[in-house]
Design a protein around this motif. Structure first.
Motif, mmCIF file in Angstrom:
data_model
loop_
_atom_site.group_PDB
_atom_site.id
_atom_site.type_symbol
_atom_site.label_atom_id
_atom_site.label_comp_id
_atom_site.label_asym_id
_atom_site.label_seq_id
_atom_site.Cartn_x
_atom_site.Cartn_y
_atom_site.Cartn_z
ATOM 1 N N PRO A 7 1.007 -1.438 -0.061
ATOM 2 C CA PRO A 7 -0.156 0.278 -0.082
ATOM 3 C C PRO A 7 0.251 1.395 0.072
ATOM 4 O O PRO A 7 1.860 1.701 0.576
ATOM 5 N N ASP A 8 0.251 2.250 -0.660
ATOM 6 C CA ASP A 8 0.892 3.645 -0.124
ATOM 7 C C ASP A 8 0.580 4.628 0.461
ATOM 8 O O ASP A 8 -0.368 5.385 0.853
ATOM 9 N N LEU A 9 0.924 3.610 1.826
ATOM 10 C CA LEU A 9 0.713 4.747 3.773
ATOM 11 C C LEU A 9 1.126 6.236 2.973
ATOM 12 O O LEU A 9 2.197 6.625 3.187
ATOM 13 N N GLU A 10 0.593 6.634 3.674
ATOM 14 C CA GLU A 10 0.974 8.108 3.479
ATOM 15 C C GLU A 10 2.003 8.588 4.779
ATOM 16 O O GLU A 10 1.770 7.916 6.291
ATOM 17 N N GLY A 11 2.333 9.797 4.454
ATOM 18 C CA GLY A 11 3.072 10.109 5.848
ATOM 19 C C GLY A 11 4.105 9.773 5.831
ATOM 20 O O GLY A 11 4.697 8.429 5.432
ATOM 21 N N THR A 12 4.688 10.213 7.425
ATOM 22 C CA THR A 12 6.320 9.234 7.866
ATOM 23 C C THR A 12 5.965 7.846 8.622
ATOM 24 O O THR A 12 7.079 7.654 8.126
#
Length: 178
Positions: free
Chosen positions: A66-71
């Protein structure tokens, strides 16, 4: 649910891309599953009883990234879609890696891919929880078609959709119904 960003890959052979021909020939797609498309292959035994995690020639490994948001990290319920047919393996072991590395112990969830419906030979599409996990950018879920020593290539393993649902607090456990 998390937006449909991310990547899905299928790699054959072990190590990936070496000895890949048999795995590629035995990989099929069909108009079933989430949004009318899924992949499946047969379940094979491991080739080495001392290390029962691979099969040099027949292994197919699916990876959902998944392209998870944030760092930083966030807690997610991870949910797998089981198609109405094409997946019959009772011991499909999903491996959940929380970040880019392969260090440490990943989470695992064993799911029975058989679905039930109105008739014994026809199932219904279902979603099932793989559990809740703290995930970081680079997280991924993997599933391969290597079973136990009794696997004889007559049972199918399905690779279908995956959802990553941000949660707060306690989430669902491995095997819970969606």
């Amino acid at each position: 649910m998390h937006p449909p960003n991310g990547k899905f890959t299928l790699r054959s052979g072990f190590p990936p891309q070496l000895n890949a021909e048999l795995g590629q020939v035995d990989l099929h797609q069909v108009g079933a599953g989430y949004m009318g498309h899924m992949w499946f292959t047969h379940v094979y035994p491991p080739v080495n009883r001392l290390d029962p995690t691979y099969n040099t020639n027949h292994q197919v490994t699916a990876t959902w990234s998944p392209d998870l948001e944030g760092t930083g990290h966030r807690r997610y319920d991870v949910v797998a879609h089981l198609p109405s047919h094409g997946g019959e393996y009772e011991h499909a072991e999903y491996v959940i890696w929380p970040d880019r590395t392969t260090d440490g112990d990943p989470g695992t969830c064993e799911i029975d891919q058989r679905t039930t419906g109105w008739f014994d030979d026809l199932g219904e599409d279902e979603w099932v929880y793989l559990g809740n996990y703290d995930l970081y950018p680079g997280a991924r879920v993997q599933l391969n078609n290597i079973g136990d020593a009794s696997a004889d290539s007559t049972i199918n393993m399905a690779f279908d959709a995956m959802a990553f649902i941000p949660i707060q607090g306690a989430g669902n456990e491995c095997g819970d119904e969606f």
